[in-house]
Design an enzyme around this catalytic site. Structure first.
Site, PDB file in Angstrom:
ATOM      1  N   HIS A   1      50.956 -67.419  83.174  1.00  7.78           N
ATOM      2  CA  HIS A   1      51.202 -67.036  84.565  1.00  7.78           C
ATOM      3  C   HIS A   1      50.082 -66.147  85.110  1.00  7.78           C
ATOM      4  O   HIS A   1      49.888 -66.067  86.323  1.00  7.78           O
ATOM      5  CB  HIS A   1      52.552 -66.321  84.685  1.00  7.78           C
TER       6      HIS A   1
ATOM      7  N   HIS B   1      55.817 -72.671  96.418  1.00  4.17           N
ATOM      8  CA  HIS B   1      56.868 -71.699  96.720  1.00  4.17           C
ATOM      9  C   HIS B   1      57.781 -72.236  97.818  1.00  4.17           C
ATOM     10  O   HIS B   1      57.317 -72.860  98.772  1.00  4.17           O
ATOM     11  CB  HIS B   1      56.259 -70.369  97.170  1.00  4.17           C
TER      12      HIS B   1
ATOM     13  N   TYR C   1      56.935 -69.539 105.328  1.00 10.80           N
ATOM     14  CA  TYR C   1      57.284 -70.895 104.925  1.00 10.80           C
ATOM     15  C   TYR C   1      56.850 -71.851 106.025  1.00 10.80           C
ATOM     16  O   TYR C   1      57.488 -71.946 107.065  1.00 10.80           O
ATOM     17  CB  TYR C   1      58.788 -71.032 104.664  1.00 10.80           C
TER      18      TYR C   1
ATOM     19  N   LYS D   1      59.822 -76.463  90.324  1.00 12.13           N
ATOM     20  CA  LYS D   1      61.198 -75.979  90.224  1.00 12.13           C
ATOM     21  C   LYS D   1      62.110 -76.786  91.134  1.00 12.13           C
ATOM     22  O   LYS D   1      61.718 -77.179  92.226  1.00 12.13           O
ATOM     23  CB  LYS D   1      61.254 -74.496  90.608  1.00 12.13           C
TER      24      LYS D   1
ATOM     25  N   ARG E   1      47.812 -68.477  86.811  1.00 10.88           N
ATOM     26  CA  ARG E   1      48.398 -68.944  88.074  1.00 10.88           C
ATOM     27  C   ARG E   1      48.247 -67.869  89.153  1.00 10.88           C
ATOM     28  O   ARG E   1      47.837 -68.157  90.285  1.00 10.88           O
ATOM     29  CB  ARG E   1      49.865 -69.293  87.856  1.00 10.88           C
TER      30      ARG E   1
ATOM     31  N   ARG F   1      52.482 -73.745  86.869  1.00 17.03           N
ATOM     32  CA  ARG F   1      53.381 -73.022  85.977  1.00 17.03           C
ATOM     33  C   ARG F   1      53.253 -73.660  84.596  1.00 17.03           C
ATOM     34  O   ARG F   1      52.939 -74.838  84.454  1.00 17.03           O
ATOM     35  CB  ARG F   1      54.827 -73.120  86.448  1.00 17.03           C
TER      36      ARG F   1
END
Length: 318
Positions: A252, A278, A287, A180, A255, A156
């Protein structure tokens, strides 16, 4: 079963069923034949003809290929529905046939897929430095490093701007990123990153000495020897995109391009999730934790910027 025979049997079954209009059957035929033709460009002659040779990565690559051609999401969903119906039909009589559509999620019609570059466009952008400049200056080398890190490691723009020199591990071939939610992750970096970095570091050092800022830790600097801002990176990417590709791109975009190319080559959504940092299903559908060694292995095999010759990897970068 041969792909061509499977499609023909499926379409004949739809016609016999009586519930499907000729227009619907024709649409299914067009979409499935388009997929079959794509398979012929992706597989060996033998594999391109066999249903049992189709892998999930092939279907993802097909859908991404169609999207890169400008196919609308609604049309992509129709193509995927045709493939899903084909597999549902075939598995009634051949339950052992791998259900390659399982686990592939399509966006809702009103959602907009992120922009990305084709592999050829990405190569043109990355390799488009001005060859007329015999001795690239600080800004040129720094901007090339920006491109390499954004695309090679799918960062990012905020992650890139926040990098310190100590976050790059040349020996391990990796970059430590603060993402993040202050979540740290380790991502691989291709050999081109290290070659450009080797050219950049002496210029960075000279700039800091000139500006009397020898203790500055930021990796990317502006002309004053201070950390390069997010806005400045965005401006540089816009300028480079217009100069090298003739189009306006965002950080982005690189990315998303890296993730798309990685997924097309590896077909491993879990690796991409780890690669991008993520947190949940909303962005990468699955996930699942993946250890770094496996991620690095998939990266080396799949990412375009990691596919460098062995000889170049053994050379002292730049």
């Amino acid at each position: 079963m041969l792909i061509e025979e499977a499609i023909a049997d499926f379409l004949n079954a739809l016609a016999r069923d009586g519930r499907y209009s000729p227009a619907t059957i024709e649409s299914y035929q067009r979409d499935l034949q388009g997929w079959r033709q794509f398979m012929q460009t992706r597989k060996t002659q033998d594999e391109a003809q066999r249903m049992d040779a189709v892998q999930p990565a092939d279907l993802r690559a097909y859908l991404m290929h169609e999207r890169s051609r400008g196919v609308a999401i609604r049309s992509l969903r129709r193509r995927f529905a045709a493939l899903r119906a084909l597999y549902r039909y075939l598995r009634k009589d051949s339950p052992d046939l791998q259900n390659t559509v399982q686990g592939i999620l399509m966006p809702k019609s009103e959602q907009r897929l992120p922009d990305w570059l084709t592999v050829d466009q990405a190569k043109q952008l990355m390799d488009g430095a001005d060859s007329s400049a015999n001795t690239p200056d600080f800004a040129q080398i720094r901007d090339q490093l920006i491109l390499e890190l954004l695309y090679s490691s799918a960062l990012r723009v905020s992650e890139l701007a926040g990098l310190d020199l100590q976050d790059l591990d040349r020996h391990g071939g990796s970059v430590r990123v603060m993402g993040k939610g202050s979540k740290e992750r380790i991502v691989p970096a291709g050999s081109t990153v290290w070659r450009v970095l080797t050219a950049y570091l002496p210029l960075r050092h000279a700039l800091l000495l000139d500006k009397h800022r020898p203790e500055e830790s930021a990796l990317l600097l502006n002309a004053s020897g201070q950390r390069l801002s997010i806005r400045s990176i965005q401006v540089r990417i816009k300028t480079l995109g217009e100069k090298r590709l003739g189009q306006h791109i965002h950080p982005h975009t690189l990315r998303h391009s890296a993730a798309s190319h990685f997924l097309q080559s590896a077909g491993d959504l879990r690796a991409v999730q780890e690669y991008l940092g993520h947190a949940g299903i909303a962005t990468t559908a699955i996930y699942t934790h993946m250890d770094y060694q496996r991620l690095a292995q998939v990266y080396d095999q799949a990412h375009p910027r990691a596919k460098q010759s062995k000889s170049s990897q053994n050379e002292d970068p730049l």
